[in-house]
Design an enzyme around this catalytic site. Structure first.
Site, PDB file in Angstrom:
ATOM      1  N   ASP A  49     -11.522   1.372   3.846  1.00  0.00           N
ATOM      2  CA  ASP A  49     -11.869  -0.032   3.585  1.00  0.00           C
ATOM      3  C   ASP A  49     -13.367  -0.316   3.562  1.00  0.00           C
ATOM      4  O   ASP A  49     -13.779  -1.414   3.203  1.00  0.00           O
ATOM      5  CB  ASP A  49     -11.207  -0.942   4.630  1.00  0.00           C
ATOM      6  CG  ASP A  49      -9.776  -1.290   4.261  1.00  0.00           C
ATOM      7  OD1 ASP A  49      -9.459  -1.314   3.059  1.00  0.00           O
ATOM      8  OD2 ASP A  49      -8.977  -1.562   5.181  1.00  0.00           O
ATOM      9  N   GLN A  53      -5.551  -1.927   9.723  1.00  0.00           N
ATOM     10  CA  GLN A  53      -5.172  -3.178   9.062  1.00  0.00           C
ATOM     11  C   GLN A  53      -5.668  -4.387   9.851  1.00  0.00           C
ATOM     12  O   GLN A  53      -5.464  -4.482  11.057  1.00  0.00           O
ATOM     13  CB  GLN A  53      -3.645  -3.242   8.907  1.00  0.00           C
ATOM     14  CG  GLN A  53      -3.134  -4.437   8.154  1.00  0.00           C
ATOM     15  CD  GLN A  53      -3.566  -4.432   6.699  1.00  0.00           C
ATOM     16  OE1 GLN A  53      -3.426  -3.432   6.000  1.00  0.00           O
ATOM     17  NE2 GLN A  53      -4.095  -5.536   6.236  1.00  0.00           N
ATOM     18  N   LYS A  89       0.831  -1.204   0.000  1.00  0.00           N
ATOM     19  CA  LYS A  89       0.000   0.000   0.000  1.00  0.00           C
ATOM     20  C   LYS A  89       0.866   1.256   0.000  1.00  0.00           C
ATOM     21  O   LYS A  89       0.579   2.227  -0.705  1.00  0.00           O
ATOM     22  CB  LYS A  89      -0.918   0.011   1.236  1.00  0.00           C
ATOM     23  CG  LYS A  89      -2.038  -0.993   1.173  1.00  0.00           C
ATOM     24  CD  LYS A  89      -2.772  -1.062   2.502  1.00  0.00           C
ATOM     25  CE  LYS A  89      -3.728  -2.245   2.499  1.00  0.00           C
ATOM     26  NZ  LYS A  89      -4.387  -2.482   3.760  1.00  0.00           N
TER      27      LYS A  89
END
Length: 198
Positions: free
Chosen positions: A113, A92, A50
């Site tokens: 997300d 994460q 990322k």
């Protein structure tokens, strides 16, 4: 019907170039923070990828790496602070047990997300929302090679909250007929043979 291979690398490069052009026209670079709790090797690898992608398109990414014994209150405090300073936040996964509610602390508009309950609800209701990256990536790949999905029969393999369910919602918005298959599906092969999209 014969299968078509999708050159994912080529399409990803095209999308990245489009993003780079978009970001270059902004007054300031978007700011993204990624929070990692613990040292899961897969998480570390994902964050590195990322970070590299963000650098290539001009996004300013900050990695906040916390230890597994970080108190819930400290994690929530960090997220609250980042909600007011960042354009996007990723917590994460996986998270240590007991910290899963951290996803709900991200402001829905900062939730890259798409895991906040408001984004999940908006997606399933057909409204604008952030979308989890894996189904969104699959969707963009499909749309690059088949712009009109209306009436297509799509078979989703898996019903997870991270992939299968959001993918279903994206394809329903395109007027696909969607079948969700999973570990209890009686004849997966037969379902897939009927599909235009798997």
């Amino acid at each position: 019907m014969s299968a078509r291979l999708i050159d994912g690398k080529k399409i990803a490069e095209e999308i990245e170039n489009e993003l780079k052009a978009k970001v270059s026209k902004m007054d300031t670079a978007p700011k993204l923070s990624v929070i990692q709790v613990g040292d899961d090797p897969a998480s570390t690898s994902y964050i590195k990828a990322k970070s590299n992608a963000a650098k290539r398109v001009g996004i300013e990414l900050t990695h906040h790496h916390l230890s597994t014994d970080t108190p819930e209150s400290d994690l929530y405090s960090l997220i609250r602070r980042l909600n007011s300073s960042e354009d996007g936040i990723i917590v994460q996964l996986p998270l240590p047990k007991g910290l899963e509610r951290a996803l709900n602390k991200i402001d829905p508009e900062n939730d890259v997300d798409g895991f906040h309950p408001m984004n999940v609800g908006n997606l399933s209701s057909g409204y604008e929302s952030s979308v989890p990256c894996t189904p969104l990536g699959c969707y963009l790949l499909i749309k690059k090679i088949e712009p009109n999905l209306s009436g297509k029969k799509a078979v989703i393999v898996g019903r997870s909250n991270l992939n299968g369910k959001p993918m279903t919602q994206l394809l329903l918005k395109e007027n696909c007929t969607v079948t969700i298959t999973h570990s209890r599906t009686k004849d997966l092969k037969a379902e897939c043979l009927e599909a235009d999209i798997i």
